[in-house]
Design a protein around this motif. Structure first.
Motif, PDB file in Angstrom:
ATOM      1  N   VAL A 185       0.886  -1.167   0.000  1.00 51.52           N
ATOM      2  CA  VAL A 185       0.000   0.000   0.000  1.00 51.52           C
ATOM      3  C   VAL A 185       0.919   1.212   0.000  1.00 51.52           C
ATOM      4  O   VAL A 185       1.654   1.443   0.960  1.00 51.52           O
ATOM      5  N   TYR A 186       0.905   1.961  -1.100  1.00 49.93           N
ATOM      6  CA  TYR A 186       1.781   3.125  -1.211  1.00 49.93           C
ATOM      7  C   TYR A 186       1.061   4.386  -0.766  1.00 49.93           C
ATOM      8  O   TYR A 186      -0.133   4.571  -1.032  1.00 49.93           O
ATOM      9  N   PRO A 211       6.873  11.145 -12.918  1.00 49.49           N
ATOM     10  CA  PRO A 211       6.685  10.232 -14.043  1.00 49.49           C
ATOM     11  C   PRO A 211       7.276   8.838 -13.800  1.00 49.49           C
ATOM     12  O   PRO A 211       6.693   7.834 -14.187  1.00 49.49           O
ATOM     13  N   ARG A 212       8.415   8.808 -13.131  1.00 46.59           N
ATOM     14  CA  ARG A 212       9.078   7.522 -12.906  1.00 46.59           C
ATOM     15  C   ARG A 212       8.256   6.646 -11.943  1.00 46.59           C
ATOM     16  O   ARG A 212       8.010   5.477 -12.184  1.00 46.59           O
ATOM     17  N   GLN A 213       7.805   7.296 -10.870  1.00 50.10           N
ATOM     18  CA  GLN A 213       6.983   6.567  -9.883  1.00 50.10           C
ATOM     19  C   GLN A 213       5.665   6.142 -10.523  1.00 50.10           C
ATOM     20  O   GLN A 213       5.183   5.039 -10.284  1.00 50.10           O
ATOM     21  N   LEU A 214       5.094   7.023 -11.332  1.00 48.21           N
ATOM     22  CA  LEU A 214       3.818   6.682 -11.977  1.00 48.21           C
ATOM     23  C   LEU A 214       3.977   5.435 -12.834  1.00 48.21           C
ATOM     24  O   LEU A 214       3.118   4.557 -12.840  1.00 48.21           O
ATOM     25  N   ARG A 215       5.090   5.404 -13.550  1.00 44.53           N
ATOM     26  CA  ARG A 215       5.325   4.250 -14.419  1.00 44.53           C
ATOM     27  C   ARG A 215       5.437   2.977 -13.580  1.00 44.53           C
ATOM     28  O   ARG A 215       4.860   1.948 -13.905  1.00 44.53           O
ATOM     29  N   LYS A 216       6.157   3.086 -12.472  1.00 43.89           N
ATOM     30  CA  LYS A 216       6.313   1.926 -11.597  1.00 43.89           C
ATOM     31  C   LYS A 216       4.976   1.428 -11.053  1.00 43.89           C
ATOM     32  O   LYS A 216       4.755   0.248 -10.832  1.00 43.89           O
TER      33      LYS A 216
END
Ligand SMILES: Nc1nc2c(ncn2[C@@H]2O[C@H](COP(=O)(O)OP(=O)(O)OP(=O)(O)O)[C@@H](O)[C@H]2O)c(=O)[nH]1
Ligand SMILES: [Mg+2]
Length: 316
Positions: free
Chosen positions: A254-255, A308-313
């Motif tokens: 759960v982030y 953007p990087r976290q969203l992709r992950k």
């Protein structure tokens, strides 16, 4: 005068199959309506805006048609990169479907958000648009009548006619079947596109993550609902279990966006997270038809909605 055939059999209507999307402001009742039409929960719902974060397909099987519903995120003024992505998803979806269902809650007067969406819909000339007045159980007949008139007027102002204007209540199951009856004739002729019995094409792992997120959303307020994301990391059958007593181990994260949110999600002595686990586990077990051991971990993904990087992950 038309000539009728002598056959006593009425000519069978052609089989139809196609896509209808539900669009509207956040919290308008799109996902609840999708579930009501499908007859099972395929999309999570919550009394908070921006619950849905990807398109969810729900499949309605009928003898005369296969109606594929595409539930979309609520269209809103984006404040984050995630918000922009969600809006992009909606616009791509409505450009691709056979019919658009614009959801407007009966208990809220038409606002700038609705007008904004209607204006964009007006530019999609080729696709029929049905206005769906949701949550009719919350208003009296006079309020409903005023809403119907306002919606009709809105179409006229923007220079198009709604194919239909249909009031429904997904919660009370009022006119839900009628809505399906009105959507079906707007689909193209053709054979079924999904196997009989499939109610959605959501991968199991995503549905499980969504059920956990739904449970985690309950009772949280302000910015926190937007900050929660859930990812199922691993699903493995527990080893050394007898064949008649299987157990599925599910590990999920759960982030949240900030360390300060951790305490709220976990709760005093872990009580809140435990409740989220119990609640979602029951639903996951019902979905999979097998006992589950659910292991939840809370992690911080700093400002993930804007990164953007976290969203992709996280799969956006
Ligand atoms: N009384 C009543 N409440 C409803 C009805 N349909 C939806 N709701 C409630 O409205 C809230 C929002 O419903 P959702 O289906 O999650 O709305 P949504 O349009 O999918 O929202 P987003 O995914 O955030 O865009 C939930 O609390 C639902 O229970 C209805 O027919 N009657
Ligand atoms: Mg939704």
């Amino acid at each position: 005068m038309s000539v009728r055939s002598q056959s006593s059999e009425p000519s069978a209507a052609p089989h139809r199959a196609g896509f209808a999307c539900f669009v509207g402001r956040p919290n308008a009742g799109k996902s609840t309506l999708t579930n009501a039409l499908v007859g099972q929960k395929v999309a999570i719902t919550a009394n908070q805006p921006q619950t849905t974060r990807h398109t969810v397909r729900g499949i309605v099987h009928r003898p005369d048609a296969q109606l594929i519903l595409v539930d979309t995120p609520g269209l809103h003024k984006p404040r984050t990169l995630l918000g922009e992505r969600l809006n992009d998803i909606v616009r791509t979806t409505w450009a691709e479907v056979d019919v658009i269902g614009f959801c407007l809650p009966a208990n809220e007067k038409l606002g700038p958000g609705d007008r904004f969406i209607a204006k964009e819909l007006a530019s999609i000339k080729k696709t029929p648009k049905i206005a769906i007045v949701t949550k009719t159980d919350l208003v009296d007949s006079k309020t409903l009548a005023e809403q119907l008139i306002a919606i009709d007027q809105l179409g006229k102002e923007l220079g198009f006619e709604w194919a239909e204007i249909v009031p429904v209540s997904a919660v009370k199951d009022t006119q839900v079947d009628l809505l399906a009856d009105l959507l079906v004739p707007l689909l193209p002729e053709g054979p079924a596109l999904y196997p009989e019995g499939d109610l959605t094409d959501e991968p199991e792992q995503i549905m499980i993550a969504e059920l956990i997120r739904e449970a985690a959303l309950e009772g949280v307020r302000d910015e926190l609902p937007h900050s929660i994301a859930v990812v199922v990391e691993e699903m493995l059958p527990r080893e050394d279990r007898p064949a008649d007593k299987p157990l599925l181990d599910i590990h999920a994260f759960v982030y949240i966006e900030r360390p300060s949110q951790k305490g709220i999600i976990i709760g005093p002595k872990g009580k809140r997270l435990k409740e989220v686990g119990i609640k979602s586990r029951k639903q996951i077990e019902a979905l999979l038809g097998t006992p589950v051991f659910l292991d939840l971990h809370v992690k911080v993904a700093k400002d993930w909605q804007r990164d953007p990087r976290q969203l992709r992950k996280l799969g956006f």
